[in-house]
Design an enzyme around this catalytic site. Structure first.
Site, PDB file in Angstrom:
ATOM      1  N   CYS A   2       0.870  -1.171   0.000  1.00 30.31           N
ATOM      2  CA  CYS A   2       0.000   0.000   0.000  1.00 30.31           C
ATOM      3  C   CYS A   2       0.907   1.221   0.000  1.00 30.31           C
ATOM      4  CB  CYS A   2      -0.880   0.044   1.235  1.00 30.31           C
ATOM      5  SG  CYS A   2      -1.753  -1.490   1.548  1.00 30.31           S
ATOM      6  N   ARG A  27       0.770   1.767  -6.064  1.00 26.80           N
ATOM      7  CA  ARG A  27       1.010   0.786  -4.994  1.00 26.80           C
ATOM      8  C   ARG A  27      -0.295   0.237  -4.405  1.00 26.80           C
ATOM      9  NH1 ARG A  27       6.164   0.864  -2.476  1.00 26.80           N
ATOM     10  NH2 ARG A  27       5.138  -0.064  -0.689  1.00 26.80           N
ATOM     11  N   TRP A  76      -4.137  -1.352  -0.814  1.00 30.98           N
ATOM     12  CA  TRP A  76      -4.309  -2.545  -1.656  1.00 30.98           C
ATOM     13  C   TRP A  76      -4.639  -3.640  -0.661  1.00 30.98           C
ATOM     14  CZ3 TRP A  76      -4.646  -4.022  -6.622  1.00 30.98           C
ATOM     15  CH2 TRP A  76      -4.465  -5.362  -6.919  1.00 30.98           C
ATOM     16  N   ASN A 102       1.299  -0.352   6.441  1.00 26.60           N
ATOM     17  CA  ASN A 102       1.587  -1.242   5.305  1.00 26.60           C
ATOM     18  C   ASN A 102       2.143  -2.526   5.871  1.00 26.60           C
ATOM     19  OD1 ASN A 102       0.981   0.720   3.509  1.00 26.60           O
ATOM     20  ND2 ASN A 102       3.055   0.980   2.717  1.00 26.60           N
ATOM     21  N   GLY A 103       1.866  -3.650   5.206  1.00 27.51           N
ATOM     22  CA  GLY A 103       2.427  -4.915   5.666  1.00 27.51           C
ATOM     23  C   GLY A 103       1.334  -5.823   6.198  1.00 27.51           C
ATOM     24  N   LYS A 491       4.880 -15.446 -22.703  1.00 28.91           N
ATOM     25  CA  LYS A 491       5.508 -14.166 -22.327  1.00 28.91           C
ATOM     26  C   LYS A 491       6.183 -13.542 -23.536  1.00 28.91           C
ATOM     27  CE  LYS A 491       3.994 -13.351 -19.492  1.00 28.91           C
ATOM     28  NZ  LYS A 491       3.121 -13.902 -18.518  1.00 28.91           N
ATOM     29  N   HIS A 510       6.733 -35.524 -32.668  1.00 31.79           N
ATOM     30  CA  HIS A 510       5.428 -35.761 -33.289  1.00 31.79           C
ATOM     31  C   HIS A 510       5.002 -34.593 -34.175  1.00 31.79           C
ATOM     32  CE1 HIS A 510       4.954 -39.368 -30.918  1.00 31.79           C
ATOM     33  NE2 HIS A 510       5.297 -38.681 -29.834  1.00 31.79           N
ATOM     34  N   LYS A 609      -5.101  -5.497 -19.360  1.00 34.87           N
ATOM     35  CA  LYS A 609      -4.702  -6.145 -18.105  1.00 34.87           C
ATOM     36  C   LYS A 609      -5.814  -7.043 -17.572  1.00 34.87           C
ATOM     37  CE  LYS A 609      -1.965  -7.089 -14.783  1.00 34.87           C
ATOM     38  NZ  LYS A 609      -1.009  -8.147 -15.155  1.00 34.87           N
TER      39      LYS A 609
HETATM   40  C1  F6R Z   1      -0.453 -13.101 -19.693  1.00 27.86           C
HETATM   41  C2  F6R Z   1      -1.624 -12.557 -19.067  1.00 27.86           C
HETATM   42  C3  F6R Z   1      -2.952 -13.153 -19.421  1.00 27.86           C
HETATM   43  C4  F6R Z   1      -3.750 -13.391 -18.130  1.00 27.86           C
HETATM   44  C5  F6R Z   1      -5.189 -13.853 -18.481  1.00 27.86           C
HETATM   45  C6  F6R Z   1      -5.971 -14.192 -17.235  1.00 27.86           C
HETATM   46  O1  F6R Z   1       0.699 -12.459 -19.262  1.00 27.86           O
HETATM   47  O2  F6R Z   1      -1.553 -11.672 -18.282  1.00 27.86           O
HETATM   48  O3  F6R Z   1      -2.810 -14.331 -20.137  1.00 27.86           O
HETATM   49  O4  F6R Z   1      -3.089 -14.354 -17.383  1.00 27.86           O
HETATM   50  O5  F6R Z   1      -5.845 -12.862 -19.190  1.00 27.86           O
HETATM   51  O6  F6R Z   1      -6.072 -13.089 -16.394  1.00 27.86           O
HETATM   52  P1  F6R Z   1      -6.471 -13.241 -14.874  1.00 27.86           P
HETATM   53  O7  F6R Z   1      -5.392 -14.003 -14.202  1.00 27.86           O
HETATM   54  O8  F6R Z   1      -6.591 -11.832 -14.377  1.00 27.86           O
HETATM   55  O9  F6R Z   1      -7.761 -13.981 -14.841  1.00 27.86           O
END
Ligand code: F6R
Length: 614
Positions: A2, A27, A76, A102-103, A491, A510, A609
């Site tokens: 946090c 954060r 958070w 925090n913590g 990745k 295969h 995200k």
């Molecule tokens: C890859 C990535 C995505 C998420 C996926 C699921 O780096 O970020 O493949 O893993 O969209 O997202 P969550 O875990 O938020 O359900």
């Protein structure tokens, strides 16, 4: 993870605290609050962003006016949902002590019970609130004590990690701060001082800072600051000159959030295990599933549903739970599970894994499983998100906010949670006390190993330089390292836009072997385990077709070096632990290749995200 700010000086404190909190929002951003001292102790705190708190302040600033001392927090959540009542600061019943933290207070439930039995009423579900009542209790027994003396005495009862600030009109004109495992910085201005969890909110006011070390407390007044250990021994502090840009400070000095999050992993791993891994006692404490553990142990079958990186963690979970707990596990893409009319009933347990807790497909899989009568459990990072709210029980990963779109620290946190879960399901059934202690000991060594692997960054950069123009990559691993091969490939493709595929190494013959030529880099995860000799043969097969081999191998291995163009050596550990280690060089390699290709690693094209749509 946090954010903390504090101010003491001659200026109006509230605007300084609020703008400081905005700088700290990376954060944590689920709730925020401030408390000030102007004779009384006015405070405001609420669920939502710092922007929302600022708007509320601007509507009625009157009660805050005239205060030149205050503290603020952006949260958070770790214990207790994001809500007005769980937001910091926390106050005692008389509302004359305010505290931000925090913590994680590891022994909070014990302390809470103790305080409740003495008549203390709790207004939140947080672990942090026990701290303010502890301070209050000690002060009531001896009102002549100074604020620092009561805080010091209170901290003697606390196990866990903290970065905290306390203020009180009973001992006015000072902020008392303490640090153990959660950073704190004091900024030194002209007749004014700033406190923060990192330099981001300080740098616009002053470049002179003092970093508190673990186990230190400080009393900050308008005249200066005094630092002592928590045991009350005076310490000498050195003033450091900041030479960072604001943006870099937010990223902890790293170029990108993704790199910061990769490097945060040793710390995050410790946070995930904190208070849960009890090596000496030979047990794992997972509060969020405690009441359901027997039912989980009796499951006929466990089905894990997730997407993307979380699905890869799920695959590792399958290996771990079957290996340790001998319960059959299936892993499904949440998107497939929800539409394929799966056979699920009340004897099954469905575990959904999600960093964000909001992924549409995972949520739909959860709802489908619930409708069919299965018990549903969640593994999530974002406290209070939809998935934890809709599951019957669950485990939070406590990885802190993940800002980079490519998931890194959330993945390793998920795998640690799955390892702890597998052990919790094994206890009293499939594992002896000694085996349990050994497995927990190995797990608790992982942060140290991870830190060692991060030291290989320079070598990985050299490898990235020579492969940055490749057009395809193949990732191969066996057993526990097969899901890591998938994760390594994901990745790379998502942030560098290079085509990459992961396979179980034995599957190469295969089909994918047809792709191998001198332009095909092949990454082998070839650590020493029961399939080590087999993977050596796979490497030979690639070499004889002129493929370029990069290997991740166990320290001390000489065989692999004979065959591979590059070898990244990592500490040896048991097969069950390996994914937590082998994934780190792959994260770094993807990152360095992507930056060399000029890609925006924190915001890769076409990706979000949190995928809240189908
Ligand atoms: C890859 C990535 C995505 C998420 C996926 C699921 O780096 O970020 O493949 O893993 O969209 O997202 P969550 O875990 O938020 O359900």
């Amino acid at each position: 993870m946090c954010g903390i700010v504090g101010y003491i000086g001659m200026r109006e404190a509230a605007p300084i605290l609020l703008s400081g909190l905005q700088r700290l929002e990376y954060r944590g951003y689920d709730s925020a609050g401030i408390a000030l001292q102007n004779g009384g102790l006015p405070f405001m705190k609420q669920k939502g962003s710092v922007g929302a708190l600022l708007a509320a302040y601007e509507e009625s600033p009157a009660k805050m006016v005239g205060a030149t001392l205050g503290i603020g927090h952006t949260r958070w959540a770790t214990h207790g949902d994001p809500s007005d009542r769980n937001a910091h600061p926390h106050l005692n019943a008389d509302e004359d002590i305010a505290l931000i933290h925090n913590g994680i207070v590891e022994n909070y439930s014990l302390l809470r019970k103790e305080l409740i039995s003495e008549g203390y009423a709790f207004l939140s579900d947080t672990d942090s609130e026990v701290l303010v009542h502890l301070v209050d209790r000690i002060w009531k027994t001896d009102p002549s004590l100074s604020l620092e003396a009561v805080v010091r005495a209170a901290l003697r009862h606390v196990e866990g990690a903290y970065g905290l600030c306390v203020i009180s009109p009973r001992d006015p004109d000072k902020i008392v701060v303490a640090r153990k495992g959660s950073p704190l910085v004091i900024g030194i201005g002209e007749g004014e001082y700033f406190i923060a969890s990192d330099a981001a909110p300080i740098v616009e006011h002053t470049k002179k800072v003092v970093y508190l070390s673990d186990g230190e407390m400080a009393v900050v007044t308008r005249e200066g600051y005094q630092v002592k250990t928590i045991e009350n021994v005076e310490t000498e502090k050195v003033i450091t000159e900041l030479d960072f840009s604001l943006e870099k400070i937010e990223k902890g000095g790293f170029e990108h959030f993704m790199l910061k999050e990769i490097f945060e992993q040793p710390e995050v791993m410790r946070d995930v295990m904190r208070g849960r891994v009890r090596t000496e006692e030979g047990r794992v404490v997972l509060g969020g599933i405690e009441d359901y553990l027997d039912r989980l142990k009796q499951a006929k079958r466990i089905v894990i549903c997730a997407c993307g990186t979380s699905w890869h963690a799920g695959l590792i979970g399958e290996y771990l739970i079957e290996d340790f707990a001998r319960i059959p596990v299936e892993v499904d893409y949440a998107s497939e599970f929800r539409y394929r009319n799966p056979i699920i009933g009340p004897d099954d347990v469905v575990i959904v894994i999600s960093q964000s807790g909001e992924t549409a497909d995972t949520l739909a899989a959860l709802r489908a499983a619930k409708e069919k009568g299965a018990m549903v459990m969640g593994i999530c990072n974002v406290v209070g998100s939809t998935i934890p709210r809709e599951t019957m029980c669950g485990i939070y990963t406590h990885a802190g906010p993940e800002v980079g779109v490519a998931s890194t620290k959330a993945f390793t946190a998920q795998v640690i949670v799955l390892y702890m879960l597998a052990l919790a399901l094994s206890k009293g059934r499939t594992i002896s006390h000694d085996e349990m202690r050994l497995s927990l000991k190995e797990l608790s060594q992982v942060p140290e190993h991870a830190a060692k692997i991060l030291e290989l960054d320079a070598q990985i950069q050299t490898i990235a330089e020579s492969f940055k123009d490749a057009r395809n990559f193949l990732y191969l691993g066996r057993g526990y390292n097969f899901p890591v091969a998938l994760e390594g490939a994901l990745k790379l493709k998502e942030i560098s836009y290079i085509h990459a595929e992961g396979y179980p190494a034995a599957e190469m013959k295969h089909g994918p072997i047809a792709l191998i030529d001198e332009d095909m880099p092949v990454i082998f995860i070839a650590t020493r385990d029961s399939s080590y000799n087999k993977i050596l043969s796979n490497i030979e097969e690639v070499r004889s077709r002129k493929g370029r081999v990069i290997a991740i191998a166990s320290e001390g291995d000489t065989e692999v070096a004979r065959l591979a163009e590059h070898v990244i050596y990592i500490p040896q550990a048991s097969a069950q632990i390996m994914p937590l280690l082998t994934v780190i060089p792959l994260q770094l390699l993807s990152y360095h290749i992507a930056t060399r290709r000029g890609c925006n690693v924190d915001r890769p094209r076409n990706l979000a995200k949190s995928v809240t749509v189908e």
